[in-house]
Structure formats: structure tokens, C-alpha cells
Write a protein that holds these residues in place. Structure first.
Motif, PDB file in Angstrom:
ATOM      1  N   PRO A 101      10.893  22.033  45.535  1.00 24.14           N
ATOM      2  CA  PRO A 101      10.423  22.701  46.750  1.00 24.14           C
ATOM      3  C   PRO A 101       9.086  23.402  46.548  1.00 24.14           C
ATOM      4  O   PRO A 101       8.681  23.678  45.410  1.00 24.14           O
ATOM      5  N   ALA A 102       8.430  23.693  47.663  1.00 21.92           N
ATOM      6  CA  ALA A 102       7.265  24.569  47.620  1.00 21.92           C
ATOM      7  C   ALA A 102       7.756  25.925  47.122  1.00 21.92           C
ATOM      8  O   ALA A 102       8.869  26.346  47.455  1.00 21.92           O
ATOM      9  N   ALA A 103       6.954  26.612  46.312  1.00 24.16           N
ATOM     10  CA  ALA A 103       7.446  27.825  45.663  1.00 24.16           C
ATOM     11  C   ALA A 103       6.382  28.906  45.569  1.00 24.16           C
ATOM     12  O   ALA A 103       5.180  28.630  45.602  1.00 24.16           O
ATOM     13  N   MET A 104       6.890  30.146  45.432  1.00 20.52           N
ATOM     14  CA  MET A 104       6.019  31.288  45.195  1.00 20.52           C
ATOM     15  C   MET A 104       6.779  32.293  44.347  1.00 20.52           C
ATOM     16  O   MET A 104       7.979  32.495  44.539  1.00 20.52           O
ATOM     17  N   MET A 105       6.091  32.948  43.392  1.00 20.78           N
ATOM     18  CA  MET A 105       6.687  33.994  42.581  1.00 20.78           C
ATOM     19  C   MET A 105       5.915  35.280  42.810  1.00 20.78           C
ATOM     20  O   MET A 105       4.689  35.286  42.793  1.00 20.78           O
ATOM     21  N   ILE A 106       6.669  36.346  43.049  1.00 25.41           N
ATOM     22  CA  ILE A 106       6.089  37.667  43.299  1.00 25.41           C
ATOM     23  C   ILE A 106       6.647  38.629  42.262  1.00 25.41           C
ATOM     24  O   ILE A 106       7.843  38.586  41.956  1.00 25.41           O
ATOM     25  N   THR A 107       5.817  39.497  41.754  1.00 21.47           N
ATOM     26  CA  THR A 107       6.273  40.571  40.888  1.00 21.47           C
ATOM     27  C   THR A 107       6.363  41.833  41.745  1.00 21.47           C
ATOM     28  O   THR A 107       5.367  42.263  42.336  1.00 21.47           O
ATOM     29  N   ALA A 108       7.590  42.370  41.850  1.00 22.17           N
ATOM     30  CA  ALA A 108       7.828  43.571  42.657  1.00 22.17           C
ATOM     31  C   ALA A 108       9.144  44.199  42.227  1.00 22.17           C
ATOM     32  O   ALA A 108      10.003  43.529  41.662  1.00 22.17           O
ATOM     33  N   GLY A 109       9.291  45.471  42.507  1.00 18.99           N
ATOM     34  CA  GLY A 109      10.536  46.163  42.203  1.00 18.99           C
ATOM     35  C   GLY A 109      11.663  45.645  43.082  1.00 18.99           C
ATOM     36  O   GLY A 109      11.434  45.197  44.205  1.00 18.99           O
ATOM     37  N   LEU A 110      12.888  45.697  42.558  1.00 21.82           N
ATOM     38  CA  LEU A 110      14.074  45.299  43.320  1.00 21.82           C
ATOM     39  C   LEU A 110      14.937  46.528  43.558  1.00 21.82           C
ATOM     40  O   LEU A 110      14.763  47.572  42.918  1.00 21.82           O
ATOM     41  N   LEU A 111      15.885  46.415  44.483  1.00 21.71           N
ATOM     42  CA  LEU A 111      16.692  47.539  44.934  1.00 21.71           C
ATOM     43  C   LEU A 111      17.439  48.252  43.815  1.00 21.71           C
ATOM     44  O   LEU A 111      17.513  49.460  43.785  1.00 21.71           O
ATOM     45  N   ASP A 112      18.004  47.495  42.889  1.00 26.62           N
ATOM     46  CA  ASP A 112      18.831  48.035  41.818  1.00 26.62           C
ATOM     47  C   ASP A 112      18.130  47.725  40.498  1.00 26.62           C
ATOM     48  O   ASP A 112      17.769  46.571  40.254  1.00 26.62           O
ATOM     49  N   PRO A 113      17.939  48.690  39.629  1.00 25.61           N
ATOM     50  CA  PRO A 113      17.209  48.419  38.376  1.00 25.61           C
ATOM     51  C   PRO A 113      17.892  47.404  37.465  1.00 25.61           C
ATOM     52  O   PRO A 113      17.254  46.839  36.579  1.00 25.61           O
ATOM     53  N   ARG A 114      19.176  47.109  37.681  1.00 23.97           N
ATOM     54  CA  ARG A 114      19.859  46.074  36.905  1.00 23.97           C
ATOM     55  C   ARG A 114      19.420  44.678  37.312  1.00 23.97           C
ATOM     56  O   ARG A 114      19.571  43.721  36.555  1.00 23.97           O
ATOM     57  N   MET A 115      18.878  44.530  38.520  1.00 26.49           N
ATOM     58  CA  MET A 115      18.454  43.229  39.035  1.00 26.49           C
ATOM     59  C   MET A 115      17.137  42.817  38.382  1.00 26.49           C
ATOM     60  O   MET A 115      16.156  43.555  38.445  1.00 26.49           O
ATOM     61  N   LYS A 116      17.137  41.624  37.787  1.00 28.69           N
ATOM     62  CA  LYS A 116      15.938  41.132  37.104  1.00 28.69           C
ATOM     63  C   LYS A 116      15.278  39.974  37.833  1.00 28.69           C
ATOM     64  O   LYS A 116      14.164  39.588  37.489  1.00 28.69           O
ATOM     65  N   ILE A 117      15.964  39.425  38.853  1.00 26.85           N
ATOM     66  CA  ILE A 117      15.395  38.336  39.652  1.00 26.85           C
ATOM     67  C   ILE A 117      16.115  38.292  40.993  1.00 26.85           C
ATOM     68  O   ILE A 117      17.300  38.622  41.083  1.00 26.85           O
ATOM     69  N   GLU A 118      15.380  37.934  42.026  1.00 29.23           N
ATOM     70  CA  GLU A 118      15.950  37.689  43.355  1.00 29.23           C
ATOM     71  C   GLU A 118      15.317  36.400  43.856  1.00 29.23           C
ATOM     72  O   GLU A 118      14.103  36.196  43.695  1.00 29.23           O
ATOM     73  N   ILE A 119      16.135  35.535  44.441  1.00 23.96           N
ATOM     74  CA  ILE A 119      15.661  34.219  44.876  1.00 23.96           C
ATOM     75  C   ILE A 119      16.058  34.003  46.336  1.00 23.96           C
ATOM     76  O   ILE A 119      17.191  34.239  46.715  1.00 23.96           O
ATOM     77  N   GLU A 120      15.093  33.544  47.134  1.00 27.00           N
ATOM     78  CA  GLU A 120      15.304  33.236  48.552  1.00 27.00           C
ATOM     79  C   GLU A 120      14.928  31.768  48.768  1.00 27.00           C
ATOM     80  O   GLU A 120      13.900  31.322  48.246  1.00 27.00           O
ATOM     81  N   VAL A 121      15.737  31.034  49.521  1.00 22.06           N
ATOM     82  CA  VAL A 121      15.409  29.631  49.781  1.00 22.06           C
ATOM     83  C   VAL A 121      15.556  29.282  51.260  1.00 22.06           C
ATOM     84  O   VAL A 121      16.280  29.946  52.006  1.00 22.06           O
ATOM     85  N   THR A 122      14.852  28.218  51.632  1.00 24.15           N
ATOM     86  CA  THR A 122      14.998  27.575  52.934  1.00 24.15           C
ATOM     87  C   THR A 122      15.324  26.116  52.649  1.00 24.15           C
ATOM     88  O   THR A 122      14.679  25.493  51.794  1.00 24.15           O
ATOM     89  N   ALA A 123      16.311  25.596  53.356  1.00 23.52           N
ATOM     90  CA  ALA A 123      16.751  24.213  53.134  1.00 23.52           C
ATOM     91  C   ALA A 123      16.963  23.510  54.460  1.00 23.52           C
ATOM     92  O   ALA A 123      17.148  24.152  55.498  1.00 23.52           O
ATOM     93  N   MET A 124      16.972  22.193  54.402  1.00 21.39           N
ATOM     94  CA  MET A 124      17.330  21.371  55.556  1.00 21.39           C
ATOM     95  C   MET A 124      18.841  21.232  55.572  1.00 21.39           C
ATOM     96  O   MET A 124      19.481  21.175  54.518  1.00 21.39           O
ATOM     97  N   LYS A 125      19.411  21.145  56.746  1.00 19.87           N
ATOM     98  CA  LYS A 125      20.849  20.933  56.897  1.00 19.87           C
ATOM     99  C   LYS A 125      21.109  19.431  57.008  1.00 19.87           C
ATOM    100  O   LYS A 125      20.349  18.704  57.614  1.00 19.87           O
ATOM    101  N   HIS A 126      22.222  18.991  56.417  1.00 23.24           N
ATOM    102  CA  HIS A 126      22.603  17.590  56.553  1.00 23.24           C
ATOM    103  C   HIS A 126      22.972  17.305  58.004  1.00 23.24           C
ATOM    104  O   HIS A 126      23.618  18.108  58.655  1.00 23.24           O
ATOM    105  N   PRO A 127      22.580  16.127  58.521  1.00 27.15           N
ATOM    106  CA  PRO A 127      22.927  15.783  59.917  1.00 27.15           C
ATOM    107  C   PRO A 127      24.414  15.578  60.095  1.00 27.15           C
ATOM    108  O   PRO A 127      25.150  15.359  59.203  1.00 27.15           O
TER     109      PRO A 127
END
Length: 127
Positions: A101-127
Motif C-alpha cells: 500500500p501507499a504509506a507514510m511514517m510519522i514520529t509523534a507521541g502516543l497516548l500511553d507511553p507503553r505504546m511504541k507504534i500505532e498503525i492506521e489502514v484503509t482497505a477495499m471491501k470485497h464485493p
């Protein structure tokens, strides 16, 4: 357009007021997903293990929505420590290598300091 809301059972969804994913037409929008195991509400200290759990959480949401990781067209990664990203690449390639997929990586703080990565995706739905 009718919307279908997908829940992972995470208490965050109720507390904050969002859905793990939303299906709208032919699209599946998966919220930013962290490495929490939602069945136990635990999270690893290791960024690679968190990445694997993120992908499992996302795959489960996509499956409920009638989609899969192979249908992902866009992905956004957020890491508090940008230098951690390269260690995650093998896990990401394993799960998204077929979709590329097309991708982007951002460096930013997350809500909980235990979190080391957060991933968001967009996908096509099967017909």
C-alpha cells in the motif's frame, strides 16, 4: 450511504467514542491501532512484538468488515521513536508485502507511553 461499525471489544472504543473500523461503501477505514492484546489488555515492551499484535488486530477488524490485509491501499505508521521503525519492517513486509500500500511514517507521541507504534489502514471491501 450506510455505515457498518466494527468493534474489537477494546474499552478505549467506548471510553473515547470511536469504532475500530468503519465500512462505508466499498471502503474499510481502520482506526489507529496499537499493540494491545485486547483480550487481556496487555502490551509487550518490544516494538516488534507490538507491531505483530497491531497487524493481528487490524487483520481481525478487516476480516469482520469483509476485507483483508491484501486489500489495504493506504497505511499510516506513528512511532514515538523514529529509529524503531526499521526493526518493524520485516513484520510489516510479512503482513503487507502482497498489498504494497501507499504509506507514510510519522514520529509523534502516543497516548500511553507503553505504546511504541500505532498503525492506521484503509482497505477495499470485497464485493
Amino acid at each position: 450511504m450506510e455505515r457498518q461499525r466494527i468493534s474489537s471489544g477494546s474499552p478505549f472504543e467506548e471510553q473515547i467514542g470511536y469504532s475500530r473500523a468503519v465500512v462505508a461503501g466499498d471502503w474499510v477505514f481502520v482506526s489507529g491501532t496499537t499493540g494491545f492484546d485486547y483480550t487481556t489488555m496487555t502490551i509487550s515492551d518490544d516494538v516488534v512484538e507490538q507491531t505483530e499484535q497491531c497487524m493481528q488486530n487490524i487483520a481481525a477488524a478487516l476480516k469482520q468488515a469483509g476485507s483483508s490485509l491484501d486489500d489495504v491501499v493506504r497505511v499510516n505508521y506513528v512511532l514515538p521513536v523514529g529509529a524503531d521503525f526499521e526493526a518493524c519492517w520485516p513484520v510489516l513486509r510479512k503482513h503487507l508485502g502482497a498489498a504494497r500500500p501507499a504509506a507514510m511514517m510519522i514520529t509523534a507521541g502516543l497516548l500511553d507511553p507503553r505504546m511504541k507504534i500505532e498503525i492506521e489502514v484503509t482497505a477495499m471491501k470485497h464485493p
